[in-house]
Design an enzyme around this catalytic site. Structure first.
Site, PDB file in Angstrom:
ATOM      1  N   GLY A  14      33.774 -17.015   6.699  1.00  0.00           N
ATOM      2  CA  GLY A  14      34.250 -15.732   7.190  1.00  0.00           C
ATOM      3  C   GLY A  14      33.272 -15.579   8.633  1.00  0.00           C
ATOM      4  O   GLY A  14      33.106 -14.099   8.832  1.00  0.00           O
ATOM      5  N   ILE A  44      25.307 -14.969   1.842  1.00  0.00           N
ATOM      6  CA  ILE A  44      24.881 -16.118   2.714  1.00  0.00           C
ATOM      7  C   ILE A  44      24.920 -15.476   4.207  1.00  0.00           C
ATOM      8  O   ILE A  44      24.204 -15.749   5.057  1.00  0.00           O
ATOM      9  CB  ILE A  44      25.995 -17.321   2.638  1.00  0.00           C
ATOM     10  CG1 ILE A  44      25.596 -17.974   1.412  1.00  0.00           C
ATOM     11  CG2 ILE A  44      25.662 -18.241   3.818  1.00  0.00           C
ATOM     12  CD1 ILE A  44      26.568 -19.209   1.117  1.00  0.00           C
ATOM     13  N   LYS A  80      32.621  -9.529  31.622  1.00  0.00           N
ATOM     14  CA  LYS A  80      31.511 -10.496  32.032  1.00  0.00           C
ATOM     15  C   LYS A  80      32.267 -11.193  33.307  1.00  0.00           C
ATOM     16  O   LYS A  80      33.404 -11.707  33.138  1.00  0.00           O
ATOM     17  CB  LYS A  80      31.244 -11.368  30.819  1.00  0.00           C
ATOM     18  CG  LYS A  80      30.557 -12.833  31.452  1.00  0.00           C
ATOM     19  CD  LYS A  80      30.115 -13.580  30.233  1.00  0.00           C
ATOM     20  CE  LYS A  80      29.635 -15.134  30.789  1.00  0.00           C
ATOM     21  NZ  LYS A  80      29.345 -15.985  29.528  1.00  0.00           N
TER      22      LYS A  80
HETATM   23  C1  LIG Z   1      21.379 -19.327  19.177  1.00  0.00           C
HETATM   24  C2  LIG Z   1      23.097 -19.204  19.324  1.00  0.00           C
HETATM   25  C3  LIG Z   1      23.571 -18.497  20.278  1.00  0.00           C
HETATM   26  C4  LIG Z   1      24.870 -18.485  20.567  1.00  0.00           C
HETATM   27  N1  LIG Z   1      25.585 -17.928  21.379  1.00  0.00           N
HETATM   28  C5  LIG Z   1      26.894 -17.950  21.681  1.00  0.00           C
HETATM   29  C6  LIG Z   1      27.549 -17.489  22.764  1.00  0.00           C
HETATM   30  O1  LIG Z   1      27.078 -16.840  23.572  1.00  0.00           O
HETATM   31  N2  LIG Z   1      28.961 -17.538  22.896  1.00  0.00           N
HETATM   32  C7  LIG Z   1      29.633 -18.394  22.190  1.00  0.00           C
HETATM   33  O2  LIG Z   1      30.646 -18.726  22.317  1.00  0.00           O
HETATM   34  N3  LIG Z   1      28.987 -18.923  21.129  1.00  0.00           N
HETATM   35  C8  LIG Z   1      27.673 -18.779  20.852  1.00  0.00           C
HETATM   36  N4  LIG Z   1      27.017 -19.421  19.685  1.00  0.00           N
HETATM   37  C9  LIG Z   1      27.800 -19.902  18.658  1.00  0.00           C
HETATM   38  C10 LIG Z   1      28.592 -19.011  17.981  1.00  0.00           C
HETATM   39  O3  LIG Z   1      27.693 -18.159  17.200  1.00  0.00           O
HETATM   40  C11 LIG Z   1      29.378 -19.758  16.891  1.00  0.00           C
HETATM   41  O4  LIG Z   1      30.326 -20.562  17.360  1.00  0.00           O
HETATM   42  C12 LIG Z   1      30.296 -18.683  16.060  1.00  0.00           C
HETATM   43  O5  LIG Z   1      29.530 -17.658  15.585  1.00  0.00           O
HETATM   44  C13 LIG Z   1      30.936 -19.412  14.908  1.00  0.00           C
HETATM   45  O6  LIG Z   1      30.042 -19.363  13.804  1.00  0.00           O
HETATM   46  P1  LIG Z   1      30.806 -20.051  12.538  1.00  0.00           P
HETATM   47  O7  LIG Z   1      31.795 -19.283  11.982  1.00  0.00           O
HETATM   48  O8  LIG Z   1      31.101 -21.367  12.668  1.00  0.00           O
HETATM   49  O9  LIG Z   1      29.506 -19.948  11.512  1.00  0.00           O
HETATM   50  P2  LIG Z   1      28.851 -18.683  10.576  1.00  0.00           P
HETATM   51  O10 LIG Z   1      28.934 -17.490  11.263  1.00  0.00           O
HETATM   52  O11 LIG Z   1      27.572 -19.229  10.178  1.00  0.00           O
HETATM   53  O12 LIG Z   1      29.798 -18.410   9.308  1.00  0.00           O
HETATM   54  C14 LIG Z   1      29.845 -19.288   8.174  1.00  0.00           C
HETATM   55  C15 LIG Z   1      30.450 -18.698   7.141  1.00  0.00           C
HETATM   56  O13 LIG Z   1      30.812 -19.489   6.074  1.00  0.00           O
HETATM   57  C16 LIG Z   1      30.339 -18.781   4.813  1.00  0.00           C
HETATM   58  N5  LIG Z   1      29.676 -19.840   3.967  1.00  0.00           N
HETATM   59  C17 LIG Z   1      28.965 -20.916   4.118  1.00  0.00           C
HETATM   60  N6  LIG Z   1      28.663 -21.364   2.832  1.00  0.00           N
HETATM   61  C18 LIG Z   1      29.187 -20.919   1.955  1.00  0.00           C
HETATM   62  C19 LIG Z   1      29.224 -21.115   0.661  1.00  0.00           C
HETATM   63  N7  LIG Z   1      28.791 -21.803  -0.008  1.00  0.00           N
HETATM   64  N8  LIG Z   1      30.180 -20.302   0.082  1.00  0.00           N
HETATM   65  C20 LIG Z   1      31.030 -19.349   0.539  1.00  0.00           C
HETATM   66  N9  LIG Z   1      30.882 -19.030   1.792  1.00  0.00           N
HETATM   67  C21 LIG Z   1      30.003 -19.900   2.557  1.00  0.00           C
HETATM   68  C22 LIG Z   1      29.307 -17.796   5.289  1.00  0.00           C
HETATM   69  O14 LIG Z   1      29.240 -16.873   4.388  1.00  0.00           O
HETATM   70  C23 LIG Z   1      29.920 -17.511   6.521  1.00  0.00           C
HETATM   71  O15 LIG Z   1      30.902 -16.337   6.317  1.00  0.00           O
HETATM   72  C24 LIG Z   1      25.863 -19.362  19.482  1.00  0.00           C
HETATM   73  C25 LIG Z   1      25.162 -20.034  18.404  1.00  0.00           C
HETATM   74  C26 LIG Z   1      23.803 -19.893  18.293  1.00  0.00           C
HETATM   75  C27 LIG Z   1      23.290 -20.739  17.082  1.00  0.00           C
END
Ligand SMILES: Cc1cc2nc3c(=O)[nH]c(=O)nc-3n(C[C@H](O)[C@H](O)[C@H](O)COP(=O)(O)OP(=O)(O)OC[C@H]3O[C@@H](n4cnc5c(N)ncnc54)[C@H](O)[C@@H]3O)c2cc1C
Length: 500
Positions: A14, A44, A80
């Site tokens: 999420g 997490i 932006k």
């Molecule tokens: C340093 C950094 C800077 C960034 N800056 C930018 C930016 O400026 N612009 C941009 O477009 N993108 C940027 N990004 C990328 C952006 O942050 C991600 O693409 C975006 O936040 C998506 O993250 P996600 O949803 O894939 O993962 P996450 O936010 O990590 O979400 C993972 C989810 O999975 C759940 N989960 C994991 N394991 C389990 C489990 N075992 N059981 C239940 N739930 C679980 C967690 O609870 C969480 O809800 C950046 C990334 C980084 C690392």
């Protein structure tokens, strides 16, 4: 007749990716088509960075039917117009990568060619004079485009900065209103079907097994299904993009609301600055081979505009992508699929493009392998094209003041990028390749901004006499300066339309 329709979709995670997927399925498919369950674990948590976007985000908002002002208020958003790069080409040098175009193409020849002709005569020192976004950014101006005929004010591509945590919450409200069911808790096991290795269910800590026809892995870097269960494998790009950690910290916001992201290069990486309404987001992206966490944190804290509002937080990462982003009945989105580098704010766009490409290949329960292969091929091309654009920023530099910059400046680069650089060096031509995300303006902005200077200009620019070229460019520059003057300040615009 057998019913092959996907009726039960399970999204794991999420964060931004999970809730973008949930909102999209709720909007496009609707609850009558398929039940959508999203599982996330508060314990997490989410990565919580990722606060700068590119103009394509507006297309996503429109697809969801969002009111932009409401979205901005809910996420403490700001606007932006591009990215300011400080100390990248050399220390003390600054350039701007704007959204939108420079000037206007004339007589079928790109504006860059006419600009370079004058630039090489020493008559047009600053390309920013021909970009409304860059000109407006000098004095922190912003407005949305208006209906103003041929004026530059008719076309102002822009993007958003927002609070990532608030964005996930905002999309959650949207998705839940439209029938998406959220389940809180930790997944401890992924069960595969014995017969074909498809994902059958995910098992929660309390023992409940949640079954689905289709699983969308949005579990972040861990890749809970795509990697840990389905063993997709990873294509590692750390030899080209060696930064592997970020330290993030919010700080108090200052008075001037810059309508752009700032990226300041340091000794072994760079620092982002993202102004929001309630705070400024900052982070130092660096390569741990060259500096320690302590040194990176000290550099970050020494370069904030205001008082830190939280303890600095470390986010380790690896650049690259899963060898396959879609395997059997599991597609991965967001960090579960791959991560390039936050330098050009492309990760959220990759989630968006993953979703739209997935919808155009939406499967039924038979999961046709040709569809899956096509999706993987196209997505990996997206990743590779963006990768090359990011590498350019590190490689095309004069910096030789640290082992990190020596490595980046002299490393071998992918051939596709090497060719683009060779072509630019001869006559300053910059191209958009096929359907790649970054267009010729972006390639030109960064190549020129990183101080690459071609030997000549496109000879076809001589179809216009030198006098006419001077006069037309002066006219465009004036129209841009007048338009930038006309715009309200970014802060006033936000206060009037979308103050949180
Ligand atoms: C340093 C950094 C800077 C960034 N800056 C930018 C930016 O400026 N612009 C941009 O477009 N993108 C940027 N990004 C990328 C952006 O942050 C991600 O693409 C975006 O936040 C998506 O993250 P996600 O949803 O894939 O993962 P996450 O936010 O990590 O979400 C993972 C989810 O999975 C759940 N989960 C994991 N394991 C389990 C489990 N075992 N059981 C239940 N739930 C679980 C967690 O609870 C969480 O809800 C950046 C990334 C980084 C690392």
């Amino acid at each position: 007749m057998t019913d092959h329709r996907i009726r039960n979709i399970v999204i794991v995670g999420g964060g931004t990716a999970g809730w973008m997927a949930a909102a999209t399925f709720a909007r496009i498919l609707g609850p009558e088509y398929a039940k959508v369950t999203l599982i996330e674990s508060d314990e997490i948590g989410i990565v919580g960075v990722g606060e700068a976007t590119i103009p394509q985000m507006a297309t996503f908002n429109r697809m969801l039917g969002l009111d932009e002002n409401e979205f901005m208020r809910a996420t403490q958003g700001s606007f932006k117009l591009g990215i300011q790069f400080v100390n990248w080409g050399r220390q003390g040098h600054t350039y701007f990568h704007p959204f939108g175009k420079y000037g206007i193409d004339m007589k079928g020849v790109s504006f860059h060619a006419y600009f370079l002709r004058l630039h090489q005569l020493g008559e047009a020192p600053d390309i920013d004079d021909w970009s409304l976004q860059a000109a407006a950014s000098r004095t922190n101006k912003f407005m949305r485009p208006i209906d103003a005929g041929n004026s530059p004010l008719s076309e102002i591509p822009y993007a958003f900065h927002f609070d990532a945590g608030l964005y996930a919450r905002f999309l959650r409200g949207y998705a839940e209103e439209r029938g998406v069911v959220r389940r809180e808790g930790k997944i401890v096991e992924v069960r595969l079907r014995g017969a074909d290795g498809f994902v059958e269910s995910v098992v929660m800590e309390d023992g409940a097994a949640i079954e689905g026809d289709l699983f969308v892995d949005c579990s972040g870097f861990r890749g809970l299904i795509i990697e840990q269960a389905l063993k997709a494998g990873f294509t590692d790009w750390s030899h080209w993009l060696p930064c592997d950690r970020a330290i993030a910290v919010p700080c108090e916001s200052v008075d001037a609301w810059t309508p752009y992201t700032r990226s300041t290069a340091h000794k072994a990486g760079w620092q982002w600055r993202i102004p929001l309404q309630h705070r400024t987001g900052n982070g130092h992206v660096f390569c741990s081979k060259y500096i320690s966490d302590d040194e990176a944190t000290a550099t970050l804290l020494a370069n904030l505009d205001g008082k830190p509002l939280a303890d600095p937080r470390t986010v380790p990462f690896r650049t690259g992508h899963r060898n396959k982003l879609w395997i059997k009945n599991c597609v991965s989105l967001g960090l579960a699929g791959g991560f390039i580098e936050p330098l050009e704010s492309t990760a959220i766009w990759l989630i968006q493009s993953g979703l739209s490409r997935f919808l155009t290949m939406f499967p039924d329960k038979r999961f046709n392998q040709a569809d899956i292969d096509r999706y993987n091929r196209i997505m990996i091309t997206d990743y590779e094209e963006i990768r090359d654009f990011i590498i350019l920023h590190y490689h095309a530099t004069e910096r030789d003041d640290s082992p990190f910059w020596d490595y980046c400046r002299t490393m071998e680069i992918p051939e596709r990028l090497a060719e683009k650089m060779r072509v630019f060096r001869s006559h300053g031509r910059a191209f958009r390749e096929n359907e790649e995300l970054f267009n010729d303006t972006s390639w030109f902005a960064v190549m020129h901004g990183q101080l690459m200077r071609p030997q000549g200009f496109d000879p076809v620019a001589e179809i216009m006499s030198l006098d006419e070229t001077r006069s037309r460019l002066a006219h465009i520059r004036e129209a841009i300066a007048n338009s930038a003057d006309y715009m309200p300040s970014h802060r006033d615009f936000v206060r009037e339309h979308c103050a949180a």
